[in-house]
Design a protein around this motif. Structure first.
Motif, PDB file in Angstrom:
ATOM      1  N   LEU A 112       0.853  -1.184   0.000  1.00  0.00           N
ATOM      2  CA  LEU A 112       0.000   0.000   0.000  1.00  0.00           C
ATOM      3  C   LEU A 112       0.892   1.238   0.000  1.00  0.00           C
ATOM      4  O   LEU A 112       1.705   1.418   0.905  1.00  0.00           O
ATOM      5  CB  LEU A 112      -0.908   0.015   1.228  1.00  0.00           C
ATOM      6  N   ASP A 113       0.733   2.045  -1.012  1.00  0.00           N
ATOM      7  CA  ASP A 113       1.549   3.251  -1.161  1.00  0.00           C
ATOM      8  C   ASP A 113       0.680   4.482  -0.935  1.00  0.00           C
ATOM      9  O   ASP A 113      -0.200   4.786  -1.734  1.00  0.00           O
ATOM     10  CB  ASP A 113       2.160   3.286  -2.568  1.00  0.00           C
ATOM     11  N   ALA A 114       0.902   5.179   0.180  1.00  0.00           N
ATOM     12  CA  ALA A 114       0.232   6.455   0.428  1.00  0.00           C
ATOM     13  C   ALA A 114       1.055   7.529  -0.276  1.00  0.00           C
ATOM     14  O   ALA A 114       2.124   7.919   0.183  1.00  0.00           O
ATOM     15  CB  ALA A 114       0.138   6.733   1.928  1.00  0.00           C
ATOM     16  N   ALA A 115       0.561   8.003  -1.402  1.00  0.00           N
ATOM     17  CA  ALA A 115       1.337   8.895  -2.262  1.00  0.00           C
ATOM     18  C   ALA A 115       1.670  10.218  -1.573  1.00  0.00           C
ATOM     19  O   ALA A 115       0.964  10.659  -0.665  1.00  0.00           O
ATOM     20  CB  ALA A 115       0.576   9.165  -3.553  1.00  0.00           C
ATOM     21  N   HIS A 116       2.776  10.823  -2.043  1.00  0.00           N
ATOM     22  CA  HIS A 116       3.273  12.114  -1.548  1.00  0.00           C
ATOM     23  C   HIS A 116       3.772  11.967  -0.103  1.00  0.00           C
ATOM     24  O   HIS A 116       4.071  10.862   0.334  1.00  0.00           O
ATOM     25  CB  HIS A 116       2.212  13.201  -1.696  1.00  0.00           C
ATOM     26  N   GLY A 117       3.888  13.052   0.638  1.00  0.00           N
ATOM     27  CA  GLY A 117       4.409  12.985   2.001  1.00  0.00           C
ATOM     28  C   GLY A 117       5.568  13.934   2.210  1.00  0.00           C
ATOM     29  O   GLY A 117       6.293  14.289   1.275  1.00  0.00           O
ATOM     30  N   GLY A 118       5.765  14.359   3.441  1.00  0.00           N
ATOM     31  CA  GLY A 118       6.850  15.278   3.762  1.00  0.00           C
ATOM     32  C   GLY A 118       6.683  16.616   3.062  1.00  0.00           C
ATOM     33  O   GLY A 118       5.616  17.239   3.114  1.00  0.00           O
ATOM     34  N   ALA A 119       7.734  17.045   2.373  1.00  0.00           N
ATOM     35  CA  ALA A 119       7.702  18.333   1.678  1.00  0.00           C
ATOM     36  C   ALA A 119       6.818  18.313   0.443  1.00  0.00           C
ATOM     37  O   ALA A 119       6.524  19.363  -0.131  1.00  0.00           O
ATOM     38  CB  ALA A 119       9.122  18.746   1.290  1.00  0.00           C
ATOM     39  N   ASP A 120       6.406  17.124   0.023  1.00  0.00           N
ATOM     40  CA  ASP A 120       5.531  16.985  -1.147  1.00  0.00           C
ATOM     41  C   ASP A 120       4.089  16.854  -0.674  1.00  0.00           C
ATOM     42  O   ASP A 120       3.661  15.780  -0.263  1.00  0.00           O
ATOM     43  CB  ASP A 120       5.942  15.758  -1.951  1.00  0.00           C
ATOM     44  N   PRO A 121       3.293  17.932  -0.731  1.00  0.00           N
ATOM     45  CA  PRO A 121       1.943  17.889  -0.181  1.00  0.00           C
ATOM     46  C   PRO A 121       0.926  17.205  -1.086  1.00  0.00           C
ATOM     47  O   PRO A 121      -0.149  16.829  -0.640  1.00  0.00           O
ATOM     48  CB  PRO A 121       1.588  19.365  -0.013  1.00  0.00           C
ATOM     49  N   GLY A 122       1.261  17.058  -2.384  1.00  0.00           N
ATOM     50  CA  GLY A 122       0.260  16.589  -3.324  1.00  0.00           C
ATOM     51  C   GLY A 122      -0.710  17.715  -3.643  1.00  0.00           C
ATOM     52  O   GLY A 122      -0.370  18.898  -3.548  1.00  0.00           O
ATOM     53  N   ASN A 123      -1.930  17.362  -3.992  1.00  0.00           N
ATOM     54  CA  ASN A 123      -2.938  18.381  -4.297  1.00  0.00           C
ATOM     55  C   ASN A 123      -3.297  19.179  -3.046  1.00  0.00           C
ATOM     56  O   ASN A 123      -3.399  18.617  -1.947  1.00  0.00           O
ATOM     57  CB  ASN A 123      -4.192  17.734  -4.879  1.00  0.00           C
ATOM     58  N   GLU A 124      -3.525  20.473  -3.235  1.00  0.00           N
ATOM     59  CA  GLU A 124      -3.806  21.366  -2.113  1.00  0.00           C
ATOM     60  C   GLU A 124      -5.145  22.069  -2.260  1.00  0.00           C
ATOM     61  O   GLU A 124      -5.361  23.116  -1.666  1.00  0.00           O
ATOM     62  CB  GLU A 124      -2.688  22.410  -1.991  1.00  0.00           C
ATOM     63  N   ARG A 125      -6.051  21.475  -3.016  1.00  0.00           N
ATOM     64  CA  ARG A 125      -7.305  22.149  -3.317  1.00  0.00           C
ATOM     65  C   ARG A 125      -8.402  21.907  -2.282  1.00  0.00           C
ATOM     66  O   ARG A 125      -9.451  22.544  -2.322  1.00  0.00           O
ATOM     67  CB  ARG A 125      -7.811  21.680  -4.693  1.00  0.00           C
ATOM     68  N   GLY A 126      -8.213  20.968  -1.378  1.00  0.00           N
ATOM     69  CA  GLY A 126      -9.282  20.593  -0.456  1.00  0.00           C
ATOM     70  C   GLY A 126      -9.080  21.074   0.964  1.00  0.00           C
ATOM     71  O   GLY A 126      -8.223  21.912   1.253  1.00  0.00           O
ATOM     72  N   GLN A 127      -9.893  20.511   1.859  1.00  0.00           N
ATOM     73  CA  GLN A 127      -9.826  20.871   3.279  1.00  0.00           C
ATOM     74  C   GLN A 127      -8.491  20.474   3.886  1.00  0.00           C
ATOM     75  O   GLN A 127      -7.955  21.169   4.752  1.00  0.00           O
ATOM     76  CB  GLN A 127     -10.959  20.180   4.044  1.00  0.00           C
ATOM     77  N   LYS A 128      -7.974  19.325   3.462  1.00  0.00           N
ATOM     78  CA  LYS A 128      -6.677  18.847   3.929  1.00  0.00           C
ATOM     79  C   LYS A 128      -5.780  18.618   2.729  1.00  0.00           C
ATOM     80  O   LYS A 128      -6.241  18.520   1.591  1.00  0.00           O
ATOM     81  CB  LYS A 128      -6.820  17.528   4.710  1.00  0.00           C
ATOM     82  N   LEU A 129      -4.490  18.535   2.986  1.00  0.00           N
ATOM     83  CA  LEU A 129      -3.546  18.228   1.923  1.00  0.00           C
ATOM     84  C   LEU A 129      -3.745  16.789   1.460  1.00  0.00           C
ATOM     85  O   LEU A 129      -4.101  15.902   2.248  1.00  0.00           O
ATOM     86  CB  LEU A 129      -2.116  18.423   2.411  1.00  0.00           C
TER      87      LEU A 129
END
Length: 305
Positions: A112-129
């Motif tokens: 199971l790979d939880a994408a992004h993490g650390g300095a890489d927030p992924g998408n920032e359009r929602g309530q949470k990163l």
């Protein structure tokens, strides 16, 4: 197996390393007694059934870290110092020494790979990163999988808000020799038109049978995840530049669970109850896929005899 490896002090100067290891153990014990450093926000599990509440801890990330895990990590560190492992390096998979995993009986292995993490927030359009949501749902999927089949081996590419390179994620997956690899993501759309729904991507590069299983897994997981969250079903597509999946020996896919840029889907992806439903659907779909793959393998073996 022919028996456990025997470890001996390879070089006298490693006595200095032993002293360092002893100091590390003392530091770890001190941190355990004091409660350790503050942890980032962890996912909550919401349930509507008492049976679920008794089996799923309120804080799943904490449930996966304890004295036994620290002991295994320290054991691996000591073996790296005292042993004759190649390069004297500490190599570990899901906190268990590789030799122990070879002696354990497990039905299937899932990465199971939880994408992004650390300095890489992924998408920032929602309530949470995105990185936070990916990890929350990955932890819940792990717990539901273990409840459905306690003999599953589940390897996480990350369990905290840490940066993990694409190459390292691939190395973790390759070392685990999994039956299936799933990378969890959340989508986002910057255009003027709205976009919603669950989609999945897989690599078209690799052995033909692996590509076909990846395609089938992408289709099924996309449909089942969408049903779990109550999102529309989009389409599967190919993506050949993701290091975790490219020419992998195991079938795998990227699961874009929903759009953070879409208000309703963002709300669901941040809601503990909706996360539970989605995670249950993902876990059930994974288990069904693994059994289907095994049946196909058995049929192929029988037809070849």
């Amino acid at each position: 197996m022919s028996g456990r490896k025997r470890y001996r002090l390879a070089y006298p100067e490693r006595l200095l390393g032993m002293v360092a290891a002893f100091l590390v153990i003392l530091l770890a014990l001190i941190l355990l007694i004091r409660g350790g450093p503050a942890e980032p926000t962890k996912p909550e599990i919401s349930t509507t059934e008492e049976s679920q509440a008794s089996e799923l801890p309120e804080d799943p990330a904490k449930a996966s870290i304890g004295l036994a895990d620290v002991g295994r990590q320290l054991r691996g560190f000591l073996l790296g110092i005292l042993g004759e492992n190649e390069d004297n390096a500490y190599r570990d998979t899901e906190s268990w020494p590789e030799e122990d995993w070879q002696e354990r009986n497990y039905t299937y292995c899932v990465v199971l790979d939880a994408a992004h993490g650390g300095a890489d927030p992924g998408n920032e359009r929602g309530q949470k990163l995105e990185k936070e949501i990916n990890l929350m749902i990955a932890e819940k999927v792990r717990l539901y999988l273990k409840r459905l089949d306690p003999s599953l081996r589940i390897v996480m590419t990350r369990t905290e808000d840490t940066a993990v390179s694409g190459e390292m994620r691939r190395a973790i997956a390759d070392a685990a020799e999994p039956d299936l690899v799933i990378s969890l993501h959340c989508n986002s759309y910057d255009g003027t038109d709205s976009a919603k729904g669950t989609e999945a991507l897989y690599s078209s590069k690799g052995a033909a049978d692996t590509v076909e299983r990846s395609r089938a897994a992408a289709q099924k997981l996309m449909e089942d995840t969408a049903a779990g969250f109550g999102f529309p079903v989009r389409e599967i597509d190919t993506f050949d530049d993701y290091p975790l999946l490219k020419e992998s020996a195991a079938p795998g896919l990227i699961l874009e669970m929903g759009f953070l840029s879409e208000a309703e889907e963002d709300a669901a992806l941040n809601d503990p109850t909706a996360q539970d439903k989605g995670a249950q659907a993902i876990a059930q779909s994974i288990l069904e896929l693994l059994k289907e793959f095994e049946q196909q393998k058995n049929q192929s073996t029988e037809s070849g005899n």
